[in-house]
Design an enzyme around this catalytic site. Structure first.
Site, mmCIF file in Angstrom:
data_model
loop_
_atom_site.group_PDB
_atom_site.id
_atom_site.type_symbol
_atom_site.label_atom_id
_atom_site.label_comp_id
_atom_site.label_asym_id
_atom_site.label_seq_id
_atom_site.Cartn_x
_atom_site.Cartn_y
_atom_site.Cartn_z
ATOM 1 N N ASN A 132 4.531 -2.403 -24.471
ATOM 2 C CA ASN A 132 4.257 -1.797 -23.168
ATOM 3 C C ASN A 132 2.926 -1.050 -23.217
ATOM 4 O O ASN A 132 2.859 0.084 -23.674
ATOM 5 C CB ASN A 132 5.428 -0.863 -22.803
ATOM 6 C CG ASN A 132 5.205 -0.162 -21.477
ATOM 7 O OD1 ASN A 132 4.139 -0.268 -20.879
ATOM 8 N ND2 ASN A 132 6.209 0.567 -21.022
ATOM 9 N N PHE A 133 1.871 -1.719 -22.738
ATOM 10 C CA PHE A 133 0.557 -1.071 -22.621
ATOM 11 C C PHE A 133 0.281 -0.785 -21.148
ATOM 12 O O PHE A 133 -0.854 -0.869 -20.691
ATOM 13 C CB PHE A 133 -0.546 -1.979 -23.182
ATOM 14 C CG PHE A 133 -0.411 -2.265 -24.656
ATOM 15 C CD1 PHE A 133 -0.055 -1.267 -25.535
ATOM 16 C CD2 PHE A 133 -0.664 -3.528 -25.163
ATOM 17 C CE1 PHE A 133 0.070 -1.518 -26.899
ATOM 18 C CE2 PHE A 133 -0.546 -3.792 -26.517
ATOM 19 C CZ PHE A 133 -0.172 -2.783 -27.390
ATOM 20 N N CYS A 135 2.453 1.590 -18.704
ATOM 21 C CA CYS A 135 2.894 2.725 -17.885
ATOM 22 C C CYS A 135 1.716 3.616 -17.513
ATOM 23 O O CYS A 135 1.003 4.106 -18.388
ATOM 24 C CB CYS A 135 3.945 3.544 -18.627
ATOM 25 S SG CYS A 135 5.586 2.901 -18.342
ATOM 26 N N CYS A 345 2.189 -13.549 25.310
ATOM 27 C CA CYS A 345 2.189 -12.106 25.020
ATOM 28 C C CYS A 345 0.765 -11.571 24.924
ATOM 29 O O CYS A 345 0.537 -10.375 24.953
ATOM 30 C CB CYS A 345 2.948 -11.816 23.733
ATOM 31 S SG CYS A 345 2.100 -12.400 22.251
ATOM 32 N N CYS A 348 -2.782 -12.875 20.637
ATOM 33 C CA CYS A 348 -3.855 -13.670 20.017
ATOM 34 C C CYS A 348 -5.170 -13.446 20.752
ATOM 35 O O CYS A 348 -6.234 -13.317 20.141
ATOM 36 C CB CYS A 348 -3.482 -15.149 19.984
ATOM 37 S SG CYS A 348 -3.217 -15.868 21.620
ATOM 38 N N CYS A 352 -8.442 -11.878 19.069
ATOM 39 C CA CYS A 352 -9.664 -12.685 19.003
ATOM 40 C C CYS A 352 -10.800 -12.004 19.766
ATOM 41 O O CYS A 352 -11.934 -11.941 19.294
ATOM 42 C CB CYS A 352 -9.371 -14.081 19.561
ATOM 43 S SG CYS A 352 -10.749 -15.220 19.314
ATOM 44 N N CYS A 378 -14.316 -21.710 17.788
ATOM 45 C CA CYS A 378 -13.325 -21.154 16.844
ATOM 46 C C CYS A 378 -13.840 -21.339 15.417
ATOM 47 O O CYS A 378 -14.261 -22.427 15.033
ATOM 48 C CB CYS A 378 -11.993 -21.879 17.038
ATOM 49 S SG CYS A 378 -10.730 -21.418 15.833
ATOM 50 N N CYS A 381 -10.442 -18.630 11.545
ATOM 51 C CA CYS A 381 -10.195 -17.474 10.664
ATOM 52 C C CYS A 381 -8.712 -17.236 10.415
ATOM 53 O O CYS A 381 -8.348 -16.505 9.500
ATOM 54 C CB CYS A 381 -10.837 -16.215 11.234
ATOM 55 S SG CYS A 381 -10.009 -15.583 12.706
ATOM 56 N N CYS A 384 -5.426 -15.287 14.870
ATOM 57 C CA CYS A 384 -4.518 -15.457 16.013
ATOM 58 C C CYS A 384 -3.137 -15.922 15.546
ATOM 59 O O CYS A 384 -2.109 -15.436 16.028
ATOM 60 C CB CYS A 384 -5.101 -16.428 17.033
ATOM 61 S SG CYS A 384 -5.533 -18.032 16.329
HETATM 62 C C1 LIG Z 1 11.568 3.480 -12.110
HETATM 63 C C2 LIG Z 1 10.792 2.486 -12.920
HETATM 64 C C3 LIG Z 1 10.716 2.637 -14.291
HETATM 65 C C4 LIG Z 1 9.999 1.716 -15.055
HETATM 66 N N1 LIG Z 1 9.980 1.849 -16.403
HETATM 67 C C5 LIG Z 1 9.319 0.943 -17.154
HETATM 68 C C6 LIG Z 1 9.378 0.999 -18.569
HETATM 69 O O1 LIG Z 1 10.047 1.842 -19.158
HETATM 70 N N2 LIG Z 1 8.682 0.075 -19.255
HETATM 71 C C7 LIG Z 1 7.942 -0.898 -18.659
HETATM 72 O O2 LIG Z 1 7.332 -1.727 -19.339
HETATM 73 N N3 LIG Z 1 7.891 -0.972 -17.307
HETATM 74 C C8 LIG Z 1 8.573 -0.097 -16.557
HETATM 75 N N4 LIG Z 1 8.563 -0.214 -15.191
HETATM 76 C C9 LIG Z 1 7.763 -1.296 -14.574
HETATM 77 C C10 LIG Z 1 8.610 -2.549 -14.303
HETATM 78 O O3 LIG Z 1 9.085 -3.102 -15.496
HETATM 79 C C11 LIG Z 1 7.769 -3.614 -13.562
HETATM 80 O O4 LIG Z 1 6.674 -3.956 -14.355
HETATM 81 C C12 LIG Z 1 7.280 -3.140 -12.211
HETATM 82 O O5 LIG Z 1 8.264 -2.364 -11.577
HETATM 83 C C13 LIG Z 1 6.892 -4.299 -11.289
HETATM 84 O O6 LIG Z 1 7.988 -5.116 -10.973
HETATM 85 P P1 LIG Z 1 8.802 -4.996 -9.571
HETATM 86 O O7 LIG Z 1 7.797 -5.092 -8.476
HETATM 87 O O8 LIG Z 1 9.796 -6.115 -9.603
HETATM 88 O O9 LIG Z 1 9.467 -3.660 -9.580
HETATM 89 C C14 LIG Z 1 9.302 0.660 -14.417
HETATM 90 C C15 LIG Z 1 9.389 0.530 -13.044
HETATM 91 C C16 LIG Z 1 10.136 1.409 -12.300
HETATM 92 C C17 LIG Z 1 10.239 1.228 -10.813
#
Ligand SMILES: Cc1cc2nc3c(=O)[nH]c(=O)nc-3n(C[C@H](O)[C@H](O)[C@H](O)COP(=O)(O)O)c2cc1C
Length: 428
Positions: A132-133, A135, A345, A348, A352, A378, A381, A384
């Site tokens: 997990n890089f 949070c 309605c 569009c 536009c 047109c 894009c 509409c």
């Molecule tokens: C309350 C909460 C706690 C989370 N804790 C972790 C965690 O401990 N480790 C981690 O890798 N990701 C954690 N996440 C991230 C989720 O694993 C995920 O990457 C993220 O929520 C996106 O997915 P989602 O849109 O389905 O929620 C957490 C997300 C939430 C909402």
């Protein structure tokens, strides 16, 4: 019935639906109930030095009647002792040997710390590891999570340390809080990652209470940035998955995460290169049983399309995702309004007239007023058809191209050739 099994870098799972590392995977009780409900895999709530969480810690953005369009949290990793988690992982794996059970890990960026935690979780029988890089809060202040994930060298080095000790596949989970996710993805691969997973949550503040002036959420009157997820982040996650999938220097399997709530979302991620998906917010919103509909829907979709295995979907749309410079500048679509279904309605026309190219006319006919597009004006894009509240009342139809296919890059190449020719002639 199609074959829903997947194999992500050697981790086998009965279907592509995994619970992401988060509150739904906090305990053995929960993960075992999730497996009973039909989830194919689970990434355990991140293990590391247990922390103390805040109260409150969640908030949501409800948008126009939709509850939890986006979800925000300031929760950290597990707050339970490692020994307790390890015991429950062991019991869960023993009861569900065919399900994918992955341990999410976060420790200080020190070689011996990675070696130690990898060994301890592998000893209890996990099928793989997720580093997990990602949070964005709390752990980052301690030099972990996104603080590591935002530094490509640290991602590479820590992946290498985990790989030195690991016997099971190593998935590196990436933070979206960077400029170019393919840079960190490539460094994870250089460190030896067997797969990558993305995205973790996006830096966010859910809101401010306009009466009390408190942040949402707040802890004893103070707020801090949190991580955003849920349906609102899906397009951001899908692009990041696609960017990694189409980058040949990444080249490892991808576990897609971010805003996935339905089987259709999962199909989109797989078409864009994910081998399987992970889900958090949708499970927190609706409970574990949403997986039943996901499995049924995916099965029916594959059967309808005559596809024998879900793995055949992986990456099918990746060749269709390109650089802007490769898009055909002479391709044209125009809007056509179906007067049979149009409810007049005027949405569009206003869109536009006020914010696009003023090419929808309000005309008078025998049956009263009707709207018509001046196709020659047109620009195609789509606005509409986006604002139209009636499905199918505005069709974006392919029109005669403005010329032979030509992209910006083609144009630049032609100009470069012409310039080189002129220079040659001048030299002669
Ligand atoms: C309350 C909460 C706690 C989370 N804790 C972790 C965690 O401990 N480790 C981690 O890798 N990701 C954690 N996440 C991230 C989720 O694993 C995920 O990457 C993220 O929520 C996106 O997915 P989602 O849109 O389905 O929620 C957490 C997300 C939430 C909402």
């Amino acid at each position: 019935m199609a074959d829903l099994r997947i194999n992500l870098a050697g981790i086998e799972s009965p279907n592509p639906f995994w619970l992401a590392s988060a509150p739904p995977t906090n305990t053995g009780y929960q993960v075992q109930r999730a497996f009973e409900a039909g989830w194919g895999g689970a990434v355990w709530k991140t293990l590391g030095e247990p922390i103390i969480n805040t109260s409150a810690r969640f908030a949501a953005v409800h948008y126009n009647g939709q509850r939890v369009a986006g979800f925000n949290n300031i929760e950290l990793i597990t707050d339970r002792p490692l020994e307790v988690n390890l015991k429950e992982i062991y019991e869960t794996k023993k009861r569900f040997p065919k399900h994918a059970l992955v341990a999410s890990l976060m420790v200080e960026p020190k070689r011996e710390k990675w070696h130690e935690i990898v060994k301890r979780v592998e000893d209890v029988g996990v099928d793989g590891l997720e580093l997990n890089f990602g949070c964005p809060h709390g752990m980052a202040e301690r030099g972990m999570g996104a603080a590591s994930g935002q530094q490509p060298d640290l991602v590479e080095m820590q992946t290498m340390w985990a790989k030195e000790a690991a016997k099971t596949p190593v998935i590196v989970k990436l933070t979206p809080n960077i400029t170019d996710i393919t840079v960190t993805a490539r460094h994870a691969v250089m460190g030896g990652a067997d797969a990558i997973s993305l995205i973790n949550t996006i830096n966010s503040l859910a809101g401010v209470d306009i009466h009390s002036w408190q942040t949402i959420p707040h802890v004893a009157g103070k707020g801090a940035h949190g991580g955003y997820c849920g349906p609102a982040v899906k397009p951001i996650a899908l692009n990041m998955v696609a960017e990694c999938a189409r980058n040949p220097q990444v080249g490892v399997p991808i576990s897609g995460i971010g805003g996935i709530s339905t089987w259709q979302d999962a199909v989109e991620f797989m078409l864009m290169g994910a081998t399987g998906v992970q889900i958090c917010t949708a499970a927190m919103h609706h409970g574990f049983r949403i997986v039943e509909e996901m499995i049924d829907g995916l099965n029916n979709y594959l059967d309808d399309k005559g596809i024998a295995s879900v793995e055949e979907l992986i990456g099918k749309s990746v060749p269709r995702y390109s650089n802007w410079g490769d898009l055909d500048l002479n391709y044209r679509v125009v809007a056509r309004i179906n007067t049979e279904t149009c409810i007049n309605c005027n949405k569009c026309h206003i869109a536009c007239e006020d914010t696009s190219h003023q090419c929808i006319d309000m005309l008078n006919g025998d049956g009263g007023k009707y709207l018509q597009v001046r196709e020659e004006d047109c620009v195609g894009c789509n606005l509409c058809s986006i604002v139209c509240p009636v499905d199918g009342a505005i069709e974006m139809a392919e029109a005669a191209p403005a010329g032979a296919p030509m992209s910006w890059n083609d144009r630049q190449r032609t100009l470069a050739k012409l310039n080189a020719g002129t220079a040659e002639m001048e030299a002669v």
